[in-house]
Design an enzyme around this catalytic site. Structure first.
Site, PDB file in Angstrom:
ATOM      1  N   GLY A  92       0.946  -1.893   0.164  1.00  0.00           N
ATOM      2  CA  GLY A  92       0.051  -0.105   0.491  1.00  0.00           C
ATOM      3  C   GLY A  92       1.082   1.295   0.093  1.00  0.00           C
ATOM      4  N   SER A  93       0.428   2.209   0.599  1.00  0.00           N
ATOM      5  CA  SER A  93       1.063   3.962   0.965  1.00  0.00           C
ATOM      6  C   SER A  93       2.371   3.829   1.292  1.00  0.00           C
ATOM      7  CB  SER A  93      -0.035   4.509   1.275  1.00  0.00           C
ATOM      8  OG  SER A  93      -1.008   4.833   0.723  1.00  0.00           O
ATOM      9  N   VAL A  94       2.462   2.675   2.006  1.00  0.00           N
ATOM     10  CA  VAL A  94       4.444   2.897   2.659  1.00  0.00           C
ATOM     11  C   VAL A  94       5.153   2.704   1.104  1.00  0.00           C
ATOM     12  CG1 VAL A  94       3.858   1.620   4.167  1.00  0.00           C
ATOM     13  CG2 VAL A  94       4.433   0.542   2.484  1.00  0.00           C
ATOM     14  N   LYS A 115       5.307   4.782  -1.534  1.00  0.00           N
ATOM     15  CA  LYS A 115       4.718   6.524  -1.562  1.00  0.00           C
ATOM     16  C   LYS A 115       6.659   6.966  -1.136  1.00  0.00           C
ATOM     17  CE  LYS A 115       0.211   6.861  -2.275  1.00  0.00           C
ATOM     18  NZ  LYS A 115      -1.463   7.173  -0.890  1.00  0.00           N
TER      19      LYS A 115
END
Length: 570
Positions: A292-294, A296
């Site tokens: 997921g967003s980690v 980013k």
């Protein structure tokens, strides 16, 4: 007178003759008795000798079998200790029950007595083994001292005990996935136990150099105190958020040493049967997930390191992106132009995808390879899964990868890559063994510039002060990090009600020493009316781990500037 003397002489002669005959008869009888006695003794000795030969022939098979069995179980293993000398695994002596069926006098009596003491034994199998006439058979490995004493008191001929080495793990499940386990013959099956066997111990055992010998303990980089903290907080988190699984890692960002690693549900290595249950796999190194967003974090570092994007740039996040028949939108969109720091702290999918597009698909693929996110990450543990990559790394795949979808990696890979982003840009392979500074310098590889690493530390800290990671903050420790909330896939589609949440963090952010990663699988809202995003569960769990573990690791709190973001130059 002549007539009187003659009879006397006659009588004397007649009397003397019978005495001579009688003496001859008596001597012959004595000799006969002696011969009979000698023959009897000879027969007795022959019988004894024959019995001894028979017994000797019977003893050959049991003796050989006994020696073979003793050799098989006598192999010892070195103790496993943590970085402070605390014992993680050691050998203890235990008794195993065997029988020599050729010496069993009464099979029924033996079976009845053994089943009475060991009711879990299969009566038919025991009876068949005791009636086999074999030289040696195992009946039960690793019995308790009380059971051994009770069986001994039965006085069963042909039933005995062998002393063998049994592996004992004082901490139980605390570090189960790290130390691994052994089989009934004390051979490594998983974890560090198998690593030791594959590296050198099995060779020593095959050469006979590991039997009943004390060996130097094997020291690990793990800190048992911190390991307990991580596992304890994950256990409480699974209960609080009714999750199905969780994982946590504490990694030394400067050396690559694994200080703690826990994956739940775990198992007690003292109970080998638990290790076979599929839900107890080591998710930290043996499972791959969309993080997921980690991710980013990696996209931002890539864009900044490429020079195509600077921290002063902004990107339009007012409208979703349409690509390949799919729509990329923001979870809590601001619907405006966002700066690079705002894209990071607001976790904008749109802004992150546009930063990737500004950098290029080829550059993204090369950067992921540089961080070792596209190939299997090797550690001492045999449980290391290979990442799952998109079948076609095209522009659509690159955009979804930029915010953590379409690529699955292990949590350990994520933590190792993050360490390189905050430690000055140096990638280090992880290790479960202590590493010297000379080894660090020989292994480290510069993957991003120190300037970009400083920017990433700033963004990490900013996200905890002003973004989704606020609940991870620990006064005095300048914690920084990035949340990730990834929807899970069922039947080929993402489902909104099942998530795998994570929080990737480091501390202290002015000079990061440790990376902490927490992953919680399918957390539920803590109470009705609130959400179940990473900022509400994995972030506070990470903060709790740091709060308890930092003093143990010798990181002293500083309260002078703990509420301000660190300064950087760019």
């Amino acid at each position: 007178m002549t007539m009187i003397s003659e009879p006397a002489s006659f009588l004397q002669v007649r009397r003397s003759q019978p005495r001579s005959v009688q003496g001859s008869v008596s001597s012959s009888a004595v000799k006969s008795r002696v011969y009979v006695a000698m023959l009897a003794f000879a027969c007795v000795y022959l019988a004894i000798a024959g019995r001894l030969v028979h017994l000797a022939q019977m003893d050959v098979a049991p003796a050989n079998a006994w020696i073979s069995a003793q050799d098989a179980i006598a192999a010892s293993r070195p103790d496993l200790i943590d970085r402070n000398g605390e014992i993680l695994a050691t050998d203890i002596k235990t008794a195993s029950l065997y029988a020599e069926p050729r010496r069993i006098l009464d099979v029924d009596e033996a079976v009845e007595g053994l089943i009475r003491v060991l009711p879990d034994l299969n009566e038919d199998i025991v009876r068949r083994r005791l009636s086999s006439g074999a030289g040696f058979v195992w009946l039960q490995r690793e019995i308790t001292p009380k059971q051994a004493e009770t069986i001994h008191n039965l006085g069963l001929p042909g039933v005995g005990f062998l002393s063998e080495s049994q592996r004992f793990y004082p901490g139980g499940p605390t570090a189960g996935h790290i130390v691994g386990s052994v089989n009934v013959d004390n051979q490594g099956l998983a974890g560090i136990e198998k690593f030791i066997d594959d590296s050198w111990l099995s060779d020593l055992q095959s050469l006979g150099f590991a039997s009943d010998r004390s060996m130097e303990p094997v020291r690990l980089s793990v800190d048992l105190r911190v390991q307990h903290v991580v596992r304890d907080e994950l256990v409480k988190a699974m209960e609080r958020y009714r999750a199905i699984a969780a994982a946590g890692i504490v990694l030394d960002a400067k050396t690559g040493e694994v200080v703690a690693m826990s994956s739940l549900p775990d198992y007690d290595p003292n109970d080998r049967a638990q290790a076979l249950e599929k839900d107890r796999l080591n998710r930290a190194t043996g499972g791959v997930f969309e993080m997921g967003s980690v991710f980013k974090t990696f996209t931002t570092a890539m864009a900044l390191d490429s020079g195509a994007v600077s921290i002063n740039d902004s990107f339009d996040a007012t409208r979703p992106i349409r690509a390949g028949g799919r729509t990329i939108s923001d979870f809590h969109g601001k619907n405006r132009i966002l700066s690079v720091p705002e894209i990071f702290i607001y976790s904008s999918n749109i802004g992150t995808a546009k930063m990737m597009l500004a950098t290029g698909v080829a550059r993204q693929q090369e950067f992921m390879e540089r961080l070792h996110l596209t190939k299997r990450l090797k550690t001492e543990l045999p449980e290391n899964a290979a990442p799952l990559l998109p079948p076609k790394w095209n522009e659509l795949a690159a955009m979804t990868i930029s915010f953590g979808h379409g690529i699955s990696v292990t949590p350990m890979q994520t933590a190792v890559a993050a360490a390189a982003l905050v430690n000055g840009g140096k990638l280090l392979p992880p290790t479960f063994q202590p590493r010297t500074q000379e080894e660090v310098e020989a292994l480290e590889k510069q993957v991003i510039s120190p300037e970009v690493s400083r920017v990433m530390r700033y963004l990490f800290r900013l996200n905890v002060l002003s973004g989704s990671g606020k609940r991870a903050d620990v006064p005095g420790y300048t914690v920084g990090g990035k949340t990730g909330t990834a929807e899970k896939i069922e039947n080929g589609k993402y489902v909104s009600n099942k998530r795998r949440n994570s929080f990737l963090s480091a501390f202290p952010m002015d000079d990061p020493r440790y990376v902490v990663l927490v992953v919680i699988d399918e957390p539920k809202p803590e109470r009705e009316g609130i959400g179940a995003t990473a900022g509400l569960n994995t972030a506070p769990v990470t903060g709790a781990i740091i709060r308890r573990a930092a003093p143990m690791l010798g990181v002293m709190p500083r309260f002078s500037q703990g509420d301000e973001p660190i300064e950087i130059s760019y």
